[in-house]
Design a protein around this motif. Structure first.
Motif, PDB file in Angstrom:
ATOM      1  N   ILE A  53       0.834  -1.203   0.000  1.00 20.26           N
ATOM      2  CA  ILE A  53       0.000   0.000   0.000  1.00 20.26           C
ATOM      3  C   ILE A  53       0.873   1.259   0.000  1.00 20.26           C
ATOM      4  CG2 ILE A  53      -1.657   1.343   1.370  1.00 20.26           C
ATOM      5  CD1 ILE A  53      -2.854  -1.398   2.231  1.00 20.26           C
ATOM      6  N   LEU A  54       1.904   1.282   0.836  1.00 21.50           N
ATOM      7  CA  LEU A  54       2.807   2.437   0.880  1.00 21.50           C
ATOM      8  C   LEU A  54       3.493   2.665  -0.462  1.00 21.50           C
ATOM      9  CD1 LEU A  54       4.443   2.022   4.410  1.00 21.50           C
ATOM     10  CD2 LEU A  54       2.748   3.723   3.687  1.00 21.50           C
ATOM     11  N   VAL A  55       3.997   1.599  -1.054  1.00 18.83           N
ATOM     12  CA  VAL A  55       4.652   1.703  -2.357  1.00 18.83           C
ATOM     13  C   VAL A  55       3.651   2.177  -3.411  1.00 18.83           C
ATOM     14  CG1 VAL A  55       5.656   0.321  -4.231  1.00 18.83           C
ATOM     15  CG2 VAL A  55       6.501   0.048  -1.898  1.00 18.83           C
ATOM     16  N   SER A  56       2.439   1.656  -3.368  1.00 14.06           N
ATOM     17  CA  SER A  56       1.415   2.026  -4.348  1.00 14.06           C
ATOM     18  C   SER A  56       1.047   3.501  -4.262  1.00 14.06           C
ATOM     19  CB  SER A  56       0.161   1.176  -4.145  1.00 14.06           C
ATOM     20  OG  SER A  56       0.450  -0.186  -4.269  1.00 14.06           O
ATOM     21  N   ILE A  57       0.881   3.994  -3.057  1.00  8.96           N
ATOM     22  CA  ILE A  57       0.567   5.423  -2.878  1.00  8.96           C
ATOM     23  C   ILE A  57       1.712   6.281  -3.401  1.00  8.96           C
ATOM     24  CG2 ILE A  57       0.188   7.252  -1.163  1.00  8.96           C
ATOM     25  CD1 ILE A  57      -1.290   5.114   0.529  1.00  8.96           C
ATOM     26  N   PHE A  58       2.937   5.913  -3.049  1.00  6.34           N
ATOM     27  CA  PHE A  58       4.108   6.675  -3.495  1.00  6.34           C
ATOM     28  C   PHE A  58       4.198   6.704  -5.020  1.00  6.34           C
ATOM     29  CE2 PHE A  58       8.642   6.550  -4.745  1.00  6.34           C
ATOM     30  CZ  PHE A  58       8.966   7.860  -4.428  1.00  6.34           C
ATOM     31  N   CYS A  59       4.042   5.561  -5.673  1.00  7.42           N
ATOM     32  CA  CYS A  59       4.177   5.511  -7.124  1.00  7.42           C
ATOM     33  C   CYS A  59       3.011   6.206  -7.825  1.00  7.42           C
ATOM     34  CB  CYS A  59       4.344   4.067  -7.587  1.00  7.42           C
ATOM     35  SG  CYS A  59       5.954   3.403  -7.113  1.00  7.42           S
ATOM     36  N   TRP A 103      -4.698 -12.037  -1.713  1.00  7.12           N
ATOM     37  CA  TRP A 103      -4.797 -11.597  -3.105  1.00  7.12           C
ATOM     38  C   TRP A 103      -5.852 -10.503  -3.255  1.00  7.12           C
ATOM     39  CZ3 TRP A 103      -0.648 -13.271  -5.158  1.00  7.12           C
ATOM     40  CH2 TRP A 103      -0.141 -14.523  -4.852  1.00  7.12           C
ATOM     41  N   LEU A 104      -6.980 -10.684  -2.589  1.00  8.10           N
ATOM     42  CA  LEU A 104      -8.045  -9.695  -2.683  1.00  8.10           C
ATOM     43  C   LEU A 104      -7.647  -8.361  -2.062  1.00  8.10           C
ATOM     44  CD1 LEU A 104     -11.147 -11.943  -1.917  1.00  8.10           C
ATOM     45  CD2 LEU A 104     -10.463 -10.963  -4.119  1.00  8.10           C
ATOM     46  N   SER A 105      -6.869  -8.414  -0.984  1.00 10.36           N
ATOM     47  CA  SER A 105      -6.460  -7.157  -0.338  1.00 10.36           C
ATOM     48  C   SER A 105      -5.609  -6.318  -1.275  1.00 10.36           C
ATOM     49  CB  SER A 105      -5.721  -7.436   0.976  1.00 10.36           C
ATOM     50  OG  SER A 105      -4.464  -8.036   0.743  1.00 10.36           O
ATOM     51  N   TRP A 106      -4.771  -6.956  -2.063  1.00 15.36           N
ATOM     52  CA  TRP A 106      -3.950  -6.200  -3.014  1.00 15.36           C
ATOM     53  C   TRP A 106      -4.816  -5.613  -4.121  1.00 15.36           C
ATOM     54  CZ3 TRP A 106       1.777  -7.077  -4.103  1.00 15.36           C
ATOM     55  CH2 TRP A 106       2.463  -7.351  -2.913  1.00 15.36           C
ATOM     56  N   LEU A 107      -5.759  -6.398  -4.620  1.00 11.08           N
ATOM     57  CA  LEU A 107      -6.638  -5.905  -5.685  1.00 11.08           C
ATOM     58  C   LEU A 107      -7.555  -4.784  -5.198  1.00 11.08           C
ATOM     59  CD1 LEU A 107      -7.699  -9.235  -7.429  1.00 11.08           C
ATOM     60  CD2 LEU A 107      -6.196  -7.458  -8.360  1.00 11.08           C
ATOM     61  N   LEU A 108      -8.014  -4.877  -3.948  1.00  8.98           N
ATOM     62  CA  LEU A 108      -8.956  -3.886  -3.437  1.00  8.98           C
ATOM     63  C   LEU A 108      -8.285  -2.634  -2.874  1.00  8.98           C
ATOM     64  CD1 LEU A 108     -11.518  -6.303  -1.746  1.00  8.98           C
ATOM     65  CD2 LEU A 108     -11.721  -5.121  -3.947  1.00  8.98           C
ATOM     66  N   THR A 109      -7.042  -2.730  -2.431  1.00  8.11           N
ATOM     67  CA  THR A 109      -6.360  -1.533  -1.931  1.00  8.11           C
ATOM     68  C   THR A 109      -5.691  -0.740  -3.049  1.00  8.11           C
ATOM     69  OG1 THR A 109      -4.333  -2.764  -1.407  1.00  8.11           O
ATOM     70  CG2 THR A 109      -5.956  -2.493   0.368  1.00  8.11           C
ATOM     71  N   TRP A 110      -5.482  -1.359  -4.202  1.00 10.02           N
ATOM     72  CA  TRP A 110      -4.847  -0.658  -5.325  1.00 10.02           C
ATOM     73  C   TRP A 110      -5.634   0.584  -5.750  1.00 10.02           C
ATOM     74  CZ3 TRP A 110      -0.356  -0.142  -7.598  1.00 10.02           C
ATOM     75  CH2 TRP A 110      -0.275   0.371  -8.895  1.00 10.02           C
ATOM     76  N   PRO A 111      -6.955   0.508  -5.957  1.00  8.42           N
ATOM     77  CA  PRO A 111      -7.681   1.723  -6.357  1.00  8.42           C
ATOM     78  C   PRO A 111      -7.597   2.832  -5.308  1.00  8.42           C
ATOM     79  CG  PRO A 111      -9.101  -0.207  -6.557  1.00  8.42           C
ATOM     80  CD  PRO A 111      -7.837  -0.654  -5.918  1.00  8.42           C
ATOM     81  N   LEU A 112      -7.726   2.465  -4.042  1.00  5.77           N
ATOM     82  CA  LEU A 112      -7.640   3.460  -2.978  1.00  5.77           C
ATOM     83  C   LEU A 112      -6.246   4.090  -2.934  1.00  5.77           C
ATOM     84  CD1 LEU A 112      -8.932   4.886  -0.563  1.00  5.77           C
ATOM     85  CD2 LEU A 112      -8.200   2.964   0.852  1.00  5.77           C
ATOM     86  N   SER A 113      -5.231   3.281  -3.110  1.00  7.01           N
ATOM     87  CA  SER A 113      -3.855   3.792  -3.112  1.00  7.01           C
ATOM     88  C   SER A 113      -3.629   4.753  -4.274  1.00  7.01           C
ATOM     89  CB  SER A 113      -2.859   2.632  -3.193  1.00  7.01           C
ATOM     90  OG  SER A 113      -2.986   1.784  -2.091  1.00  7.01           O
ATOM     91  N   CYS A 114      -4.169   4.414  -5.435  1.00  5.58           N
ATOM     92  CA  CYS A 114      -4.048   5.303  -6.596  1.00  5.58           C
ATOM     93  C   CYS A 114      -4.729   6.639  -6.329  1.00  5.58           C
ATOM     94  CB  CYS A 114      -4.639   4.636  -7.832  1.00  5.58           C
ATOM     95  SG  CYS A 114      -3.740   3.207  -8.425  1.00  5.58           S
ATOM     96  N   TRP A 115      -5.914   6.585  -5.753  1.00  4.78           N
ATOM     97  CA  TRP A 115      -6.655   7.805  -5.455  1.00  4.78           C
ATOM     98  C   TRP A 115      -5.915   8.656  -4.418  1.00  4.78           C
ATOM     99  CZ3 TRP A 115      -9.671   8.968  -0.930  1.00  4.78           C
ATOM    100  CH2 TRP A 115     -10.437  10.111  -1.056  1.00  4.78           C
TER     101      TRP A 115
END
Length: 133
Positions: A53-59, A103-115
């Motif tokens: 999640i941290l990496v996703s938000i940063f990127c 697996w689901l946590s990664w798929l579901l946190t990706w949109p929130l991290s992008c936002w």
């Protein structure tokens, strides 16, 4: 257009590299948990998800900051690329013994991290970059 493709693809590739770079940290914090063929304990998987999640938000933040214009559109493509790749990794690994919530946590946190990355960048879809010089 080429710069936009570079920003989105580069930000996504950086997220992949940074997630893989967390592996040595996780193996030191949770010795023996990430050995090949072993399913890690829930605490190790939660920590892995937190780092993701941290990496996703940063990127996502980087993608929005370096977008040549319309940061929201760039984040949308960053999001789509990540979800497609995430599904590509989730489907073949679904029945390999790992908990499905991981697996689901990664798929579901990706949109929130992008936002969140877009919000933290301070740029919106309608804002254009201004070049001075």
């Amino acid at each position: 257009m080429l710069k936009s493709l570079g920003v989105v693809a580069g930000s996504y590739l950086l997220s992949v590299v940074l997630v893989f770079c967390t592996d040595p940290l996780l193996t030191r914090v949770f010795p023996g948990e990430f050995d090949p063929g072993k399913v890690p304990a829930s605490a190790a998987l939660v920590t892995s998800t937190g780092l993701f999640i941290l990496v996703s938000i940063f990127c996502a933040w980087l993608c929005a900051r370096f977008a040549p214009g319309r940061a929201g559109q760039h984040i949308l493509w960053f999001f789509i690329l990540g979800e497609v790749m995430g599904l590509g990794f989730t489907i073949p690994n679904w029945n390999k013994g790992w908990p499905h919530w991981y697996w689901l946590s990664w798929l579901l946190t990706w949109p929130l991290s992008c936002w969140l990355g877009l919000l933290l960048s301070g740029r919106r879809s309608s804002q254009a970059t201004v070049t001075v010089g």
